[in-house]
Design a protein around this motif. Sequence first.
Motif, PDB file in Angstrom:
ATOM      1  N   LEU A   7       0.835  -1.203   0.000  1.00 27.76           N
ATOM      2  CA  LEU A   7       0.000   0.000   0.000  1.00 27.76           C
ATOM      3  C   LEU A   7       0.869   1.252   0.000  1.00 27.76           C
ATOM      4  O   LEU A   7       1.825   1.366   0.761  1.00 27.76           O
ATOM      5  N   ARG A  11      -2.808   5.734   1.535  1.00 25.40           N
ATOM      6  CA  ARG A  11      -3.873   4.759   1.281  1.00 25.40           C
ATOM      7  C   ARG A  11      -4.569   4.382   2.582  1.00 25.40           C
ATOM      8  O   ARG A  11      -3.924   4.126   3.599  1.00 25.40           O
ATOM      9  N   GLU A 188      -8.112  -4.218  -6.658  1.00 26.54           N
ATOM     10  CA  GLU A 188      -7.035  -3.285  -6.933  1.00 26.54           C
ATOM     11  C   GLU A 188      -6.742  -3.227  -8.429  1.00 26.54           C
ATOM     12  O   GLU A 188      -7.036  -4.149  -9.183  1.00 26.54           O
TER      13      GLU A 188
END
Length: 237
Positions: A7, A11, A188
């Motif tokens: 990440l 985030r 994602e």
Amino acid sequence: MKKLAKLSPGRIFNFAGEKFVVMEQRDGAAFVLLAQSKESCPFNDKDDAENRNDYTRSTLKERIDKWVEALPRTSEEAAAILPFEVDLSCTDRSKSYGTITVKAAPLTLWQYGQFKELIPLNEDDWYWLVTPWACRWLRSPYTNYTNLVWLVYSNGYYSYYYASNSFGIRPALLLNSDLLVSLDDEVEDDCCGECDCCGGKGLPSLDGISTATLLEEIQRRAMRAGSVFMGEDGTDE
């Protein structure tokens, strides 16, 4: 689920039933902050006027210590919370209060300055930082400013206020970066389309289909789509 190490700073992710924002990726760990403050409490409402802004002896530390002990829901989550050192220097960087090693603490004034572009504005409350405005020093009996602590307003501006007032609790943690965490937008951009995070709904492979066949199929679909909008005589319906 996604490994915390992947990440980017800024985030937001879910851990132990709370939302956190990534501040910094370190060697084997991620420094993170609670995305929004929890309940409010005084920095220190104890009867200790000379050192009311000393975090090591504060009401706020007691509340955060209890919060972080109750936070993990599993043994894996508990093991992922790592201890880290907090610098308790005051505004002029004198070190009367030294450092402390904890599992959760507010940001220092300098950490807030470093990461403020990544930190979501706190929606409902001002929140405490850990940094005292001033500390006692041996050559002066003047201790009035040892009642003051830095904090952050809801609009992101920072200032100092009396430690006896109640403001939001917004701790930072250091988490093992191998930890698997969930995201609100589960799929994602780099997801394979076949893993658990996207429900295994991957696209079929086209490896065995020739380019000519693919082009023919594209042309056929384009012609079929055109017939929906055009009449047989070529005019718009």
